[in-house]
Design a protein around this motif. Structure first.
Motif, PDB file in Angstrom:
ATOM      1  N   ILE A  96       9.130  11.055  -1.642  1.00 41.11           N
ATOM      2  CA  ILE A  96       9.555   9.730  -2.122  1.00 41.11           C
ATOM      3  C   ILE A  96       8.381   9.111  -2.880  1.00 41.11           C
ATOM      4  CG2 ILE A  96      10.469   7.460  -1.451  1.00 41.11           C
ATOM      5  CD1 ILE A  96      11.280   8.753   1.255  1.00 41.11           C
ATOM      6  N   ASP A  97       8.657   8.513  -4.010  1.00 46.80           N
ATOM      7  CA  ASP A  97       7.636   7.731  -4.724  1.00 46.80           C
ATOM      8  C   ASP A  97       8.338   6.618  -5.489  1.00 46.80           C
ATOM      9  OD1 ASP A  97       4.429   8.415  -5.447  1.00 46.80           O
ATOM     10  OD2 ASP A  97       5.433   6.929  -6.745  1.00 46.80           O
ATOM     11  N   LEU A  98       7.615   5.505  -5.548  1.00 43.93           N
ATOM     12  CA  LEU A  98       8.104   4.289  -6.187  1.00 43.93           C
ATOM     13  C   LEU A  98       8.214   4.436  -7.701  1.00 43.93           C
ATOM     14  CD1 LEU A  98       8.425   1.531  -4.824  1.00 43.93           C
ATOM     15  CD2 LEU A  98       6.040   1.077  -5.353  1.00 43.93           C
ATOM     16  N   ASN A  99       7.408   5.308  -8.244  1.00 44.58           N
ATOM     17  CA  ASN A  99       7.197   5.308  -9.686  1.00 44.58           C
ATOM     18  C   ASN A  99       7.989   6.426 -10.365  1.00 44.58           C
ATOM     19  OD1 ASN A  99       6.069   5.339 -12.253  1.00 44.58           O
ATOM     20  ND2 ASN A  99       4.052   4.696 -11.490  1.00 44.58           N
ATOM     21  N   GLU A 100       8.975   6.030 -11.144  1.00 41.78           N
ATOM     22  CA  GLU A 100       9.852   6.981 -11.865  1.00 41.78           C
ATOM     23  C   GLU A 100       9.032   7.957 -12.727  1.00 41.78           C
ATOM     24  OE1 GLU A 100      13.592   6.924 -12.349  1.00 41.78           O
ATOM     25  OE2 GLU A 100      12.962   8.825 -13.246  1.00 41.78           O
ATOM     26  N   ASN A 101       7.927   7.450 -13.318  1.00 37.21           N
ATOM     27  CA  ASN A 101       7.104   8.308 -14.190  1.00 37.21           C
ATOM     28  C   ASN A 101       6.563   9.529 -13.452  1.00 37.21           C
ATOM     29  OD1 ASN A 101       7.449   6.492 -16.195  1.00 37.21           O
ATOM     30  ND2 ASN A 101       5.528   5.399 -15.778  1.00 37.21           N
ATOM     31  N   ASP A 130       2.251  -1.545 -11.549  1.00 42.33           N
ATOM     32  CA  ASP A 130       2.135  -2.983 -11.267  1.00 42.33           C
ATOM     33  C   ASP A 130       3.266  -3.439 -10.348  1.00 42.33           C
ATOM     34  OD1 ASP A 130      -0.174  -4.009 -12.415  1.00 42.33           O
ATOM     35  OD2 ASP A 130       0.676  -3.821 -14.428  1.00 42.33           O
ATOM     36  N   LEU A 131       4.010  -2.487  -9.797  1.00 44.01           N
ATOM     37  CA  LEU A 131       5.173  -2.841  -8.978  1.00 44.01           C
ATOM     38  C   LEU A 131       4.731  -3.586  -7.709  1.00 44.01           C
ATOM     39  CD1 LEU A 131       6.986   0.619  -9.333  1.00 44.01           C
ATOM     40  CD2 LEU A 131       7.617  -1.540 -10.472  1.00 44.01           C
ATOM     41  N   LEU A 132       5.515  -4.599  -7.333  1.00 47.75           N
ATOM     42  CA  LEU A 132       5.145  -5.407  -6.169  1.00 47.75           C
ATOM     43  C   LEU A 132       5.208  -4.598  -4.867  1.00 47.75           C
ATOM     44  CD1 LEU A 132       6.850  -8.856  -6.878  1.00 47.75           C
ATOM     45  CD2 LEU A 132       4.413  -8.257  -6.982  1.00 47.75           C
ATOM     46  N   ASP A 133       6.103  -3.592  -4.819  1.00 50.27           N
ATOM     47  CA  ASP A 133       6.231  -2.781  -3.603  1.00 50.27           C
ATOM     48  C   ASP A 133       5.158  -1.709  -3.500  1.00 50.27           C
ATOM     49  OD1 ASP A 133       8.538  -4.125  -3.052  1.00 50.27           O
ATOM     50  OD2 ASP A 133       9.860  -2.609  -3.942  1.00 50.27           O
ATOM     51  N   ASP A 134       4.349  -1.556  -4.536  1.00 53.39           N
ATOM     52  CA  ASP A 134       3.298  -0.527  -4.535  1.00 53.39           C
ATOM     53  C   ASP A 134       2.210  -0.979  -3.561  1.00 53.39           C
ATOM     54  OD1 ASP A 134       1.045   1.047  -5.118  1.00 53.39           O
ATOM     55  OD2 ASP A 134       1.691   1.334  -7.189  1.00 53.39           O
ATOM     56  N   ILE A 135       2.004  -0.202  -2.484  1.00 50.31           N
ATOM     57  CA  ILE A 135       1.053  -0.666  -1.464  1.00 50.31           C
ATOM     58  C   ILE A 135      -0.405  -0.504  -1.924  1.00 50.31           C
ATOM     59  CG2 ILE A 135       2.722  -0.295   0.423  1.00 50.31           C
ATOM     60  CD1 ILE A 135       0.840   1.984   1.370  1.00 50.31           C
ATOM     61  N   GLY A 136      -0.588   0.023  -3.134  1.00 50.66           N
ATOM     62  CA  GLY A 136      -1.923   0.049  -3.723  1.00 50.66           C
ATOM     63  C   GLY A 136      -2.227  -1.244  -4.486  1.00 50.66           C
ATOM     64  N   ASN A 137      -1.332  -2.231  -4.412  1.00 47.84           N
ATOM     65  CA  ASN A 137      -1.542  -3.458  -5.186  1.00 47.84           C
ATOM     66  C   ASN A 137      -1.873  -4.684  -4.345  1.00 47.84           C
ATOM     67  OD1 ASN A 137      -1.160  -2.249  -7.622  1.00 47.84           O
ATOM     68  ND2 ASN A 137       1.027  -2.692  -7.743  1.00 47.84           N
ATOM     69  N   PHE A 138      -2.096  -4.493  -3.033  1.00 47.17           N
ATOM     70  CA  PHE A 138      -2.384  -5.668  -2.207  1.00 47.17           C
ATOM     71  C   PHE A 138      -3.811  -6.164  -2.426  1.00 47.17           C
ATOM     72  CE2 PHE A 138       1.162  -3.816   0.161  1.00 47.17           C
ATOM     73  CZ  PHE A 138       1.950  -4.941   0.325  1.00 47.17           C
ATOM     74  N   PRO A 161      -1.720   5.449  -1.113  1.00 51.09           N
ATOM     75  CA  PRO A 161      -2.730   4.822  -1.969  1.00 51.09           C
ATOM     76  C   PRO A 161      -3.935   4.420  -1.109  1.00 51.09           C
ATOM     77  CG  PRO A 161      -0.567   3.853  -2.371  1.00 51.09           C
ATOM     78  CD  PRO A 161      -0.423   4.750  -1.168  1.00 51.09           C
ATOM     79  N   TYR A 162      -5.119   4.486  -1.676  1.00 54.93           N
ATOM     80  CA  TYR A 162      -6.317   4.079  -0.939  1.00 54.93           C
ATOM     81  C   TYR A 162      -6.531   2.590  -1.196  1.00 54.93           C
ATOM     82  CZ  TYR A 162      -7.378   9.053  -0.353  1.00 54.93           C
ATOM     83  OH  TYR A 162      -7.342  10.381  -0.028  1.00 54.93           O
ATOM     84  N   PHE A 163      -5.678   1.761  -0.557  1.00 55.66           N
ATOM     85  CA  PHE A 163      -5.719   0.304  -0.771  1.00 55.66           C
ATOM     86  C   PHE A 163      -5.700   0.069  -2.271  1.00 55.66           C
ATOM     87  CE2 PHE A 163      -8.690  -3.612  -0.424  1.00 55.66           C
ATOM     88  CZ  PHE A 163      -7.623  -4.491  -0.371  1.00 55.66           C
ATOM     89  N   SER A 206      -0.935  -3.120   7.154  1.00 55.04           N
ATOM     90  CA  SER A 206       0.364  -3.507   7.747  1.00 55.04           C
ATOM     91  C   SER A 206       1.520  -2.863   6.994  1.00 55.04           C
ATOM     92  CB  SER A 206       0.572  -5.025   7.702  1.00 55.04           C
ATOM     93  OG  SER A 206      -0.457  -5.655   8.345  1.00 55.04           O
ATOM     94  N   ALA A 207       1.411  -2.816   5.640  1.00 51.79           N
ATOM     95  CA  ALA A 207       2.494  -2.223   4.845  1.00 51.79           C
ATOM     96  C   ALA A 207       2.594  -0.728   5.124  1.00 51.79           C
ATOM     97  CB  ALA A 207       2.247  -2.480   3.362  1.00 51.79           C
ATOM     98  N   LEU A 208       1.442  -0.081   5.258  1.00 45.07           N
ATOM     99  CA  LEU A 208       1.431   1.359   5.559  1.00 45.07           C
ATOM    100  C   LEU A 208       2.019   1.603   6.958  1.00 45.07           C
ATOM    101  CD1 LEU A 208       0.590   4.184   4.641  1.00 45.07           C
ATOM    102  CD2 LEU A 208      -1.712   3.729   5.484  1.00 45.07           C
ATOM    103  N   GLU A 209       1.687   0.695   7.886  1.00 50.71           N
ATOM    104  CA  GLU A 209       2.209   0.817   9.259  1.00 50.71           C
ATOM    105  C   GLU A 209       3.734   0.715   9.266  1.00 50.71           C
ATOM    106  OE1 GLU A 209       0.111  -1.593  12.095  1.00 50.71           O
ATOM    107  OE2 GLU A 209       1.659  -1.338  13.629  1.00 50.71           O
TER     108      GLU A 209
END
Ligand SMILES: C[S@@+](CC[C@H](N)C(=O)[O-])C[C@H]1O[C@@H](n2cnc3c(N)ncnc32)[C@H](O)[C@@H]1O
Length: 294
Positions: free
Chosen positions: A106-111, A189-197, A156-158, A205-208
């Motif tokens: 699973i990945d958020l990014n269509e590319n 730049d997606l908001l659900d991308d846990i590398g963007n916090f 993602p590494y944060f 918390s998102a990874l958990e």
């Protein structure tokens, strides 16, 4: 000297030294012989490139097929199903296909699904196993998959791909930066991308939340491996490994150990020189956990 001390361990006959070893029919975990199993329990491995890794470098942070293949062969048997909730360029899926496992990525990014398809066509890979690449936020997409036998992933590494890192992203031409990769990008730049916090605690918390969902889809007594290195947050060294282990324990996973994956050809950066000691991270931690419910 006592007789006991003088006794030497009997040597294996020469012709047996290079044999693959014997498969134990009681083995429910994998298809390895005792000898192959033992070799993979060593607490460090050296990363191993393969020609199939080539196209993956269009992704900012892929892992290498052979490294993940070793994990999959340790923790699954043929035709078992592997989940990677942050699959990126699809390395886990290609590794599954190479050794006859089914894979869901699973990945958020269509590319990155397109990149995965490009990897297949440029390396002439035919899919022989049941391989699915799902585009979506793992937090929700996991609920639509069935049960799996192993989880392996590199989240993602944060937000480290977004920080300015003062010169680590371009190549000045100096010898110590010889292997640096230029033009590194972040994932999206997606908001659900846990590398963007912005906050490290929000990232954990998102990874958990995502690994908690994955836990519910993992068969009992099966394993999960998270691949990550330590890194700095606001220029301070962060014990990421400890944070991930605590996070996985909160979900219910038991920690089984860390295999250190050595990456000896990475460039060395003079981060603190000549004023303060700053470490160069030249390894990844492959942290393995088990789901054990009574
Ligand atoms: C370290 S990369 C994985 C690289 C992968 N192991 C490979 O070999 O290409 C992390 C991936 O997580 C994805 N990602 C970030 N947040 C996500 C989310 N909420 N759901 C699914 N994927 C996400 C990013 O798009 C990125 O491709």
């Amino acid at each position: 000297m006592s007789e006991l001390k003088m006794q030497k361990k009997p040597r294996k006959p020469k012709e047996l030294e290079n044999q693959p070893g014997k498969y134990d029919p009681r083995n429910k975990l994998n298809d390895l012989t005792g000898k192959e199993w033992l070799l993979l329990t060593k607490s460090f491995w050296e990363t191993e490139p393969s020609p199939l890794d080539k196209t993956a470098y269009a992704h900012p942070a892929p892992f290498l097929i052979k490294d993940v293949q070793k994990l999959i062969s340790m923790f699954t048997k043929k035709e078992m199903t592997v989940l990677d909730p942050f699959v990126g360029s699809g390395t886990t899926l290609i590794a599954c296909n190479e050794i006859g496992r089914n894979g869901i990525g699973i990945d958020l990014n269509e590319n990155y699904r397109e990149l995965f398809n490009r990897r297949l066509s440029e390396s002439n890979i035919e899919l022989n196993s049941d391989i699915k690449y799902v585009v979506g936020n793992s937090l929700y997409a996991i609920q639509d998959i069935g049960m799996v036998d192993y989880i392996v992933t590199s989240p993602p590494y944060f937000n480290i791909l977004k920080n300015d890192s003062k010169g680590t992203r371009n190549n000045s031409g100096k010898a110590y930066r010889m292997a640096a990769r230029e033009g590194i990008d972040f994932y999206s730049d997606l908001l659900d991308d846990i590398g963007n916090f912005d906050k490290y605690d929000d990232f954990i918390s998102a990874l958990e939340a995502i690994m908690g969902k994955a836990y519910q889809h993992l068969n009992n007594k099966k394993y999960a491996t998270i691949i990550m290195s330590d890194f700095t947050v606001n220029k301070k060294e962060q014990p990421v490994q400890g944070d991930i282990i605590s996070m996985m324990n909160r979900i219910g996973f038991e920690f089984c150990g860390t295999t250190v994956l050595l990456q000896p050809v990475k460039p060395l950066y003079p981060f603190g020189y000549p004023y303060a000691y700053k470490i160069n991270h030249h390894h990844q931690n492959l942290m393995t956990f088990r789901k054990v419910e009574i």
